[in-house]
Design a protein around this motif. Structure first.
Motif, PDB file in Angstrom:
ATOM      1  N   TRP A 249      37.488  37.694  48.904  1.00  0.00           N
ATOM      2  CA  TRP A 249      38.038  38.991  48.505  1.00  0.00           C
ATOM      3  C   TRP A 249      38.320  38.669  47.076  1.00  0.00           C
ATOM      4  CZ3 TRP A 249      39.143  43.630  50.285  1.00  0.00           C
ATOM      5  CH2 TRP A 249      40.069  44.768  49.619  1.00  0.00           C
ATOM      6  N   LYS A 250      39.002  37.618  46.690  1.00  0.00           N
ATOM      7  CA  LYS A 250      39.401  37.541  45.115  1.00  0.00           C
ATOM      8  C   LYS A 250      38.033  37.397  44.398  1.00  0.00           C
ATOM      9  CE  LYS A 250      43.403  34.913  46.035  1.00  0.00           C
ATOM     10  NZ  LYS A 250      44.073  33.363  45.972  1.00  0.00           N
ATOM     11  N   SER A 251      36.888  36.691  44.882  1.00  0.00           N
ATOM     12  CA  SER A 251      35.795  36.590  43.968  1.00  0.00           C
ATOM     13  C   SER A 251      35.208  37.868  43.865  1.00  0.00           C
ATOM     14  CB  SER A 251      34.865  35.691  44.576  1.00  0.00           C
ATOM     15  OG  SER A 251      34.706  35.762  46.107  1.00  0.00           O
ATOM     16  N   ALA A 252      35.473  38.701  44.918  1.00  0.00           N
ATOM     17  CA  ALA A 252      34.719  40.174  44.817  1.00  0.00           C
ATOM     18  C   ALA A 252      35.453  41.041  43.705  1.00  0.00           C
ATOM     19  CB  ALA A 252      34.844  40.768  46.268  1.00  0.00           C
ATOM     20  N   LEU A 253      36.781  40.894  43.843  1.00  0.00           N
ATOM     21  CA  LEU A 253      37.450  41.634  42.809  1.00  0.00           C
ATOM     22  C   LEU A 253      36.983  41.289  41.388  1.00  0.00           C
ATOM     23  CD1 LEU A 253      41.060  41.475  44.045  1.00  0.00           C
ATOM     24  CD2 LEU A 253      39.816  43.089  44.153  1.00  0.00           C
TER      25      LEU A 253
ATOM     26  N   LEU B 166      32.588  58.241  41.137  1.00  0.00           N
ATOM     27  CA  LEU B 166      33.267  56.898  41.248  1.00  0.00           C
ATOM     28  C   LEU B 166      34.067  56.572  40.136  1.00  0.00           C
ATOM     29  CD1 LEU B 166      32.982  55.205  43.863  1.00  0.00           C
ATOM     30  CD2 LEU B 166      31.542  53.634  42.326  1.00  0.00           C
ATOM     31  N   PRO B 167      35.426  56.475  40.186  1.00  0.00           N
ATOM     32  CA  PRO B 167      36.352  55.769  39.122  1.00  0.00           C
ATOM     33  C   PRO B 167      35.961  54.639  38.546  1.00  0.00           C
ATOM     34  CG  PRO B 167      37.645  55.849  41.064  1.00  0.00           C
ATOM     35  CD  PRO B 167      36.052  56.130  41.431  1.00  0.00           C
ATOM     36  N   GLU B 168      36.383  54.240  37.452  1.00  0.00           N
ATOM     37  CA  GLU B 168      36.152  53.020  36.848  1.00  0.00           C
ATOM     38  C   GLU B 168      36.647  51.635  37.619  1.00  0.00           C
ATOM     39  OE1 GLU B 168      36.632  50.523  32.981  1.00  0.00           O
ATOM     40  OE2 GLU B 168      37.279  52.433  32.860  1.00  0.00           O
ATOM     41  N   TRP B 169      36.012  50.731  37.831  1.00  0.00           N
ATOM     42  CA  TRP B 169      36.618  49.696  38.717  1.00  0.00           C
ATOM     43  C   TRP B 169      37.562  48.866  37.886  1.00  0.00           C
ATOM     44  CZ3 TRP B 169      36.060  47.661  43.537  1.00  0.00           C
ATOM     45  CH2 TRP B 169      36.389  46.351  43.710  1.00  0.00           C
ATOM     46  N   LYS B 170      38.861  48.576  38.476  1.00  0.00           N
ATOM     47  CA  LYS B 170      39.709  47.850  37.776  1.00  0.00           C
ATOM     48  C   LYS B 170      40.578  46.620  38.609  1.00  0.00           C
ATOM     49  CE  LYS B 170      41.621  51.630  34.767  1.00  0.00           C
ATOM     50  NZ  LYS B 170      42.470  52.718  34.789  1.00  0.00           N
ATOM     51  N   GLY B 171      39.599  46.280  39.574  1.00  0.00           N
ATOM     52  CA  GLY B 171      40.054  45.393  40.273  1.00  0.00           C
ATOM     53  C   GLY B 171      40.730  44.068  39.646  1.00  0.00           C
ATOM     54  N   GLY B 172      41.594  43.588  40.253  1.00  0.00           N
ATOM     55  CA  GLY B 172      42.179  42.124  39.804  1.00  0.00           C
ATOM     56  C   GLY B 172      43.395  42.413  38.992  1.00  0.00           C
ATOM     57  N   ASP B 173      43.610  43.647  38.411  1.00  0.00           N
ATOM     58  CA  ASP B 173      44.573  43.931  37.723  1.00  0.00           C
ATOM     59  C   ASP B 173      46.059  43.831  38.192  1.00  0.00           C
ATOM     60  OD1 ASP B 173      42.658  44.369  35.736  1.00  0.00           O
ATOM     61  OD2 ASP B 173      43.182  46.386  35.389  1.00  0.00           O
ATOM     62  N   PHE B 174      46.261  44.267  39.255  1.00  0.00           N
ATOM     63  CA  PHE B 174      47.405  44.206  39.941  1.00  0.00           C
ATOM     64  C   PHE B 174      48.083  42.685  40.171  1.00  0.00           C
ATOM     65  CE2 PHE B 174      50.134  43.685  43.786  1.00  0.00           C
ATOM     66  CZ  PHE B 174      51.276  44.555  43.455  1.00  0.00           C
ATOM     67  N   ARG B 175      47.124  41.831  40.574  1.00  0.00           N
ATOM     68  CA  ARG B 175      47.339  40.374  40.755  1.00  0.00           C
ATOM     69  C   ARG B 175      47.903  39.775  39.479  1.00  0.00           C
ATOM     70  NH1 ARG B 175      44.939  37.767  45.435  1.00  0.00           N
ATOM     71  NH2 ARG B 175      44.443  39.681  46.853  1.00  0.00           N
ATOM     72  N   LYS B 176      47.139  40.273  38.330  1.00  0.00           N
ATOM     73  CA  LYS B 176      47.634  39.700  37.086  1.00  0.00           C
ATOM     74  C   LYS B 176      48.866  40.233  36.599  1.00  0.00           C
ATOM     75  CE  LYS B 176      43.866  40.079  34.183  1.00  0.00           C
ATOM     76  NZ  LYS B 176      43.245  40.822  33.356  1.00  0.00           N
TER      77      LYS B 176
END
Lengths: 466, 203
Positions: free
Chosen positions: A412-416, A444-454
């Motif tokens: 999951w993390k690497s996919a983000l 499709l909106p712009e991908w912003k994955g990982g920002d929440f964890r940061k």
């Protein structure tokens, strides 16, 4: 590309029909909200109590059915039972033949739509005339109703004027007043000629045997003033325990359906006319119809048997508004239909297994339901049933990769992190049919994955106080 | 069809057998369906008049007001319940033809029908008709104007009271305004199969 049946239907819907359905249902929903909240301190409490009462009835039908039967018989009503649609129709025909009756006027009843009574009688040489204006128009058009309380929500005045002209009800005129006036004149003759009046029932009180009918047009009143025999076709779930429960349910029914306090006519019928009354039926029959209801009762979805057919869930449903009632390919459209239709279909369940899936589970149907039916839960149970019975589901993307991602935290993390490539991919060209269909109308909106964890990591451990 | 009766009841019993517990019948208080408009002192007739107006009904007081209204609309041919006629007759001038038997072979000859109401519901503007008080079901239904004659003491404040006091009568009709439909494009049209004018006459 192959869609599920309901999606295909919605995609092919004429824009004018879609607009008519959208406007009609939205109007109904707005009126409902206004009357309920203007009139009561806490309308949601009314809905919850009404739901508990109906659930109680459903779970105690073994006691209530014999009780209401005895009450009806004591009131002078002849009671019949019909396990199937065929048996129900045959019972009606037998009653008519025994009285040498050739003509019937019929007030709107959903259970007779289930059994296709009018077509059956027509084949057997009995004239059966629908008297509700909308149902009358449906009948002359050979069409099917597309809404529980507004059967011709999918038609406009020009469609109606054209069919009136075609069926000899006057030269083309699309003024609604003229259309109604012509139907009034035409149907008056039919009432007075009829031998038998057929109605449904909105409720039956187990306490008194009172059968309650609600209409706005007065057609069931006319049926019961002109004909000599009254037959009521009643689903076995229509019972209420006490007369005072009628007051609660009547306070909810019209407000939920059309935003009225009460429909124009609410009739309480307990039997043939009284001796001094010159007009009205000399005998009354009630036919209790199963037609799949006991299967529903045996299922995990028995809560749907609380339904009082108000149509509020149709009016509020974003899927119904886009797809219209005919997309549900059955008597019961909308959220209630998405539950009831596959269940009543019995062995034909796979044909209708797409209906419970046509929902975002937004829950609006549950929120407006006057008997508080947890429709989204029931839809999930039916989706599960479809899965367990391996019903094919065209257009549904493969969920395997998703399952892998959602169960392995490292993947999951690497996919983000890796997901950012999506922003640089021409997603419209990806060979995933469901994504393509979706991207036809959305981007499709712009991908912003990982920002929440940061953000979570850098956030102070205690909230700052000022 | 007794085979069907047994089949249905045994299927119902079979379906319910696996339930460990059945849902109980909730008790509920009348307060639950008490309408906001009924807080405080309310005169039933005044409330009834206001509510009836909201559903496009008309309320009148006294026979002369009725006759004036009929004359204004040029409705001169009608039916009246034979029990009521002696009380109303004096108010009707010449020019009116009022019959006290209703002939079902010429229903369109009657422009108005006058029958008795068994009661009314104030909060909804509803007239209550029963078999016992209606001299002819057709006469109360088929003329364009229906006049229901009401006594002040017969008005219930709300639906709850009216429903729990339902008469022992085979055919009770709650009438809330004129017959109507919105089947065609949601447009309201009055006078579909029943009266296009619903009147309550207080005497």
């Amino acid at each position: 590309m192959k869609f599920q049946a309901i999606d295909q239907f919605a995609a092919n819907l004429k824009p004018s029909t879609q607009a008519a359905v959208y406007d009609g249902s939205k109007k109904g929903y707005d009126a409902r909200t206004k009357t309920l909240f203007d009139h009561f301190e806490d309308p949601n409490r009314l809905r919850r109590v009404a739901g508990e009462i109906k659930q109680h009835v459903v779970e105690n039908l073994d006691t209530y059915l014999p009780q209401v039967e005895a009450k009806l018989q004591a009131n002078g009503v002849i009671v019949h039972w019909a396990a199937t649609a065929e048996a129900a129709n045959q019972t009606v025909l037998d009653i008519m033949r025994a009285r040498n009756a050739k003509k019937m006027v019929k007030s709107k009843t959903m259970v007779s739509e289930e059994t296709e009574l009018a077509r059956f009688l027509d084949k057997n040489g009995v004239e059966c005339v629908e008297t509700d204006l909308g149902e009358f128009i449906i009948q002359i058009d050979g069409d099917h109703p597309s809404h529980l309380v507004k059967p011709i929500i999918h038609k406009n005045r020009r469609d109606i004027a054209t069919s009136f002209e075609k069926h000899g009800l006057g030269a083309y005129n699309d003024d609604p007043q003229t259309i109604t006036q012509r139907a009034r004149v035409h149907l008056r003759k039919k009432y007075l000629e009829a031998d038998v009046a057929l109605t449904g029932a909105n409720f039956i009180s187990a306490e008194s045997g009172r059968l309650v009918l609600v209409t706005n047009e007065g057609n069931s009143r006319f049926c019961l003033a002109a004909a000599k025999t009254h037959i009521a076709m009643v689903g076995i779930e229509k019972i209420l325990p006490r007369d005072r429960d009628l007051a609660l349910l009547l306070n909810l029914l019209a407000r939920s359906g059309t935003g009225q306090q009460l429909t124009v006519y609410t009739e309480f019928i307990t039997g043939p006319k009284s001796a001094a009354q010159p007009d009205g039926p000399e005998e009354m029959h009630v036919i209790f119809v199963d037609n799949g209801r006991t299967d529903v009762l045996a299922s995990e979805c028995r809560d749907i048997l609380r339904c009082i057919r108000c149509g509020a869930c149709l009016n509020v449903c974003p899927v119904y508004r886009q797809a219209s009632g005919h997309a549900y390919r059955s008597v019961y459209p909308g959220p209630v239909g998405a539950v009831l239709t596959p269940l009543l279909a019995g062995k034909k369940f796979p044909e209708f297994a797409d209906l419970p899936k046509a929902s975002s589970l937004c829950g609006a149907c549950n929120e407006v339901c006057p008997v508080n039916i947890p429709i989204p839960d029931l839809l999930l149970r039916l989706r599960n049933k479809g899965k367990e019975e391996h019903v094919p589901s065209p257009g549904t993307p493969p969920m395997g990769p998703w399952a892998l991602l959602a169960t392995q935290p490292t993947v999951w993390k690497s996919a983000l992190v890796g997901g950012k490539i999506i922003n640089h991919l021409p997603t419209k060209l990806l060979p995933i049919p469901a994504l393509r269909a979706w991207e036809n109308k959305h981007s499709l909106p712009e991908w912003k994955g990982g920002d929440f964890r940061k953000w979570m990591r850098n956030r102070p451990s205690k909230p700052t106080t000022s | 069809m007794s085979a069907d009766r047994e089949a249905i009841l045994s299927r119902v019993r079979g379906a319910l057998a696996p339930l460990h517990q059945r849902a109980a019948l909730p008790d509920w208080d009348n307060e639950l369906i008490h309408m906001r408009s009924l807080r405080g002192d309310v005169d039933a007739w005044t409330l009834f008049q206001n509510r009836m107006k909201l559903v496009n009904g008309l309320s009148l007081e006294g026979a002369p007001a009725l006759v004036a209204w009929l004359a204004e609309n040029n409705w001169t041919r009608g039916y009246c319940d034979p029990v009521l006629w002696p009380r109303l007759q004096a108010a009707f001038q010449s020019g009116f033809t009022v019959e006290t038997t209703f002939d079902r072979t010429r229903i369109d000859d009657y422009q108005f029908g006058i029958t008795r109401a068994a009661g009314a519901v104030a909060e909804t503007g509803t007239l209550i008709l029963t078999d016992g008080t209606t001299s002819s079901r057709l006469a109360a239904l088929t003329p364009w104007a229906h006049i229901a004659v009401l006594e002040r003491s017969d008005i219930y404040l709300d639906l709850q009271h009216a429903v729990t006091a339902l008469a022992n009568d085979p055919n009770i009709v709650f009438c809330t305004g004129p017959s109507k439909t919105a089947d065609v494009e949601g447009i309201l049209i009055e006078g579909v199969h029943g009266p296009g004018q619903q009147v309550a006459l207080l005497i």
